[in-house]
Design an enzyme around this catalytic site. Structure first.
Site, PDB file in Angstrom:
ATOM      1  N   MET A  30       0.844  -1.201   0.000  1.00 24.76           N
ATOM      2  CA  MET A  30       0.000   0.000   0.000  1.00 24.76           C
ATOM      3  C   MET A  30       0.879   1.251   0.000  1.00 24.76           C
ATOM      4  O   MET A  30       0.410   2.353   0.324  1.00 24.76           O
ATOM      5  CB  MET A  30      -0.933  -0.005   1.215  1.00 24.76           C
ATOM      6  CG  MET A  30      -1.899  -1.190   1.186  1.00 24.76           C
ATOM      7  SD  MET A  30      -3.432  -0.893   2.057  1.00 24.76           S
ATOM      8  CE  MET A  30      -2.831  -0.644   3.712  1.00 24.76           C
ATOM      9  N   GLY A  31       2.153   1.099  -0.364  1.00 23.02           N
ATOM     10  CA  GLY A  31       3.044   2.254  -0.450  1.00 23.02           C
ATOM     11  C   GLY A  31       3.517   2.703   0.917  1.00 23.02           C
ATOM     12  O   GLY A  31       3.472   1.939   1.878  1.00 23.02           O
ATOM     13  N   GLY A  36      10.840  -2.913   5.528  1.00 27.33           N
ATOM     14  CA  GLY A  36      10.084  -4.173   5.499  1.00 27.33           C
ATOM     15  C   GLY A  36       9.695  -4.516   4.067  1.00 27.33           C
ATOM     16  O   GLY A  36       9.902  -5.646   3.595  1.00 27.33           O
ATOM     17  N   HIS A  37       9.145  -3.534   3.360  1.00 18.69           N
ATOM     18  CA  HIS A  37       8.774  -3.751   1.958  1.00 18.69           C
ATOM     19  C   HIS A  37      10.025  -4.088   1.120  1.00 18.69           C
ATOM     20  O   HIS A  37       9.993  -4.991   0.279  1.00 18.69           O
ATOM     21  CB  HIS A  37       8.144  -2.490   1.369  1.00 18.69           C
ATOM     22  CG  HIS A  37       6.869  -2.060   2.039  1.00 18.69           C
ATOM     23  ND1 HIS A  37       6.746  -0.868   2.698  1.00 18.69           N
ATOM     24  CD2 HIS A  37       5.656  -2.659   2.145  1.00 18.69           C
ATOM     25  CE1 HIS A  37       5.513  -0.738   3.171  1.00 18.69           C
ATOM     26  NE2 HIS A  37       4.832  -1.812   2.864  1.00 18.69           N
ATOM     27  N   GLY A 147       4.781 -10.480   3.786  1.00 14.97           N
ATOM     28  CA  GLY A 147       5.531 -10.421   5.046  1.00 14.97           C
ATOM     29  C   GLY A 147       4.825 -11.180   6.161  1.00 14.97           C
ATOM     30  O   GLY A 147       3.599 -11.151   6.267  1.00 14.97           O
ATOM     31  N   ASP A 150       2.290  -9.688   8.907  1.00 12.26           N
ATOM     32  CA  ASP A 150       0.848  -9.916   8.753  1.00 12.26           C
ATOM     33  C   ASP A 150       0.652 -11.418   8.516  1.00 12.26           C
ATOM     34  O   ASP A 150       0.264 -11.836   7.423  1.00 12.26           O
ATOM     35  CB  ASP A 150       0.317  -9.084   7.585  1.00 12.26           C
ATOM     36  CG  ASP A 150       0.624  -7.608   7.763  1.00 12.26           C
ATOM     37  OD1 ASP A 150      -0.151  -6.925   8.430  1.00 12.26           O
ATOM     38  OD2 ASP A 150       1.667  -7.152   7.262  1.00 12.26           O
ATOM     39  N   SER A 186       4.230   1.166   8.107  1.00 14.54           N
ATOM     40  CA  SER A 186       3.879   2.492   7.559  1.00 14.54           C
ATOM     41  C   SER A 186       3.134   3.304   8.607  1.00 14.54           C
ATOM     42  O   SER A 186       3.147   4.527   8.582  1.00 14.54           O
ATOM     43  CB  SER A 186       3.002   2.334   6.315  1.00 14.54           C
ATOM     44  OG  SER A 186       3.618   1.479   5.391  1.00 14.54           O
TER      45      SER A 186
HETATM   46  P1  AMP Z   1       1.427  -2.989   3.507  1.00 15.26           P
HETATM   47  O1  AMP Z   1       1.989  -1.955   2.584  1.00 15.26           O
HETATM   48  O2  AMP Z   1       1.469  -2.601   4.952  1.00 15.26           O
HETATM   49  O3  AMP Z   1       0.069  -3.511   3.043  1.00 15.26           O
HETATM   50  O4  AMP Z   1       2.394  -4.232   3.424  1.00 15.26           O
HETATM   51  C1  AMP Z   1       2.767  -4.807   2.193  1.00 15.26           C
HETATM   52  C2  AMP Z   1       3.551  -6.060   2.466  1.00 15.26           C
HETATM   53  O5  AMP Z   1       4.694  -5.736   3.253  1.00 15.26           O
HETATM   54  C3  AMP Z   1       2.766  -7.114   3.247  1.00 15.26           C
HETATM   55  O6  AMP Z   1       3.086  -8.398   2.727  1.00 15.26           O
HETATM   56  C4  AMP Z   1       3.288  -6.943   4.652  1.00 15.26           C
HETATM   57  O7  AMP Z   1       3.201  -8.122   5.425  1.00 15.26           O
HETATM   58  C5  AMP Z   1       4.740  -6.596   4.376  1.00 15.26           C
HETATM   59  N1  AMP Z   1       5.344  -5.911   5.518  1.00 15.26           N
HETATM   60  C6  AMP Z   1       4.900  -4.791   6.142  1.00 15.26           C
HETATM   61  N2  AMP Z   1       5.699  -4.495   7.191  1.00 15.26           N
HETATM   62  C7  AMP Z   1       6.649  -5.468   7.247  1.00 15.26           C
HETATM   63  C8  AMP Z   1       7.755  -5.733   8.111  1.00 15.26           C
HETATM   64  N3  AMP Z   1       8.039  -4.962   9.134  1.00 15.26           N
HETATM   65  N4  AMP Z   1       8.504  -6.820   7.855  1.00 15.26           N
HETATM   66  C9  AMP Z   1       8.215  -7.641   6.809  1.00 15.26           C
HETATM   67  N5  AMP Z   1       7.192  -7.447   5.955  1.00 15.26           N
HETATM   68  C10 AMP Z   1       6.421  -6.368   6.168  1.00 15.26           C
END
Ligand code: AMP
Length: 286
Positions: A30-31, A36-37, A147, A150, A186
């Site tokens: 989601m940007g 992590g991303h 990741g 989640d 984020s």
């Molecule tokens: P999001 O942008 O928050 O929807 O996350 C996109 C992807 O990044 C998802 O697969 C999350 O699980 C992963 N993600 C977010 N934060 C982390 C983190 N701290 N470590 C590993 N993966 C992450």
């Protein structure tokens, strides 16, 4: 790095790649990109010739009182980071491109959805399953990386791919943390200085539980009650859940632990929802 914001642009780029018979890994986001991303992008690169990242703040996974409108949007900064990672494609569609006015079909999970974040956030995983179905159909990746921060989402997507016969392999990535243990997110930018200083206590609690588990404390109720005792002492933290569930199908464990599992925690620090987990792995599997 090629950029596509419309379906037409996306299809043209993908058609060309298909002719070249290149394998493709997708990293949906989601940007508001962070390390992590970026760690998922590195994993994606190990599996496929080409890496595509999607940036889409998916409206259907937000509840009416959640942070859809205030969710951080940092597109230009995200492009810079992606350029540095030398990815091959970023797809950043406008909402109308994905959900037209006639949109009416959703994908939902009926079992893994019933606990943890699925129980506290109605429609959340329906939104997640629907957008992932769309992205898998649009991009047709060979691999997609999610990741373990989640973890429930990762399991639900794995289930979706099995149940609906998507030809994509789901690859999990480990949780990336800040120097003090806070899981990178984020949403961490919402935290006040005071909250940011308290937030690592969640991971400290999870680490304490893992240490007890590794020292053979296998009573799930006891571990949960010790963790809750710590978490409820964090000033301003309102606990949503603290549970131990099996790694394979998220069954609630409340007696002696005899399988690999995780402790899951979610709650609000002030107004910011934070989630985290830690894997509790039996010695013989380590
Ligand atoms: P999001 O942008 O928050 O929807 O996350 C996109 C992807 O990044 C998802 O697969 C999350 O699980 C992963 N993600 C977010 N934060 C982390 C983190 N701290 N470590 C590993 N993966 C992450």
């Amino acid at each position: 790095m090629q950029k596509a914001s419309t379906l037409d642009e996306l299809h043209k780029i993908l058609k060309n790649w298909r002719i070249q018979k290149k394998s493709l890994a997708l990293v949906p986001t989601m940007g508001a990109l962070h390390k992590g991303h970026l760690s998922l992008i590195k994993i994606a690169k190990q599996h496929a010739d080409l890496v595509a990242v999607t940036i889409f703040v998916n409206p259907t996974q937000f509840g009416p009182n959640e942070d859809l409108h205030s969710y951080p949007r940092t597109l230009e900064q995200d492009f810079k980071l992606l350029q540095q990672e030398s990815i091959d494609l970023v797809f950043y569609p406008h909402e109308n491109e994905i959900y037209g006015p006639q949109f009416q079909t959703f994908v939902s999970n009926k079992k893994l959805n019933n606990c943890l974040c699925g129980a506290s956030r109605p429609n959340f995983f329906q939104g997640v399953c629907t957008i992932c179905t769309k992205l898998f159909n649009l991009v047709k990746p060979d691999f997609a990386v999610f990741g373990k921060k989640d973890y429930q989402q990762f399991k639900i997507i794995e289930q979706l791919v099995n149940d609906l016969h998507f030809d994509v392999k789901i690859i999990p990535g480990p949780i990336i943390r800040e120097h003090d243990g806070l899981a990178t997110s984020s949403r961490n930018r919402y935290l006040s200085n005071e909250e940011r200083n308290l937030a690592p206590k969640i991971y400290q609690t999870l680490t304490m539980i893992k240490n007890l588990f590794d020292d053979n404390q296998r009573n799930a109720n006891k571990l949960v009650s010790l963790a809750k005792n710590e978490l409820t002492q964090i000033t301003g933290f309102s606990l949503d859940y603290c549970e131990i569930r099996s790694s394979n199908n998220l069954t609630l464990l409340d007696e002696t632990i005899n399988q690999d599992c995780l402790m899951f925690v979610a709650g609000y620090l002030g107004k910011t929802r934070l989630i985290d987990n830690i894997e509790l792995t039996l010695k013989e599997h380590r």
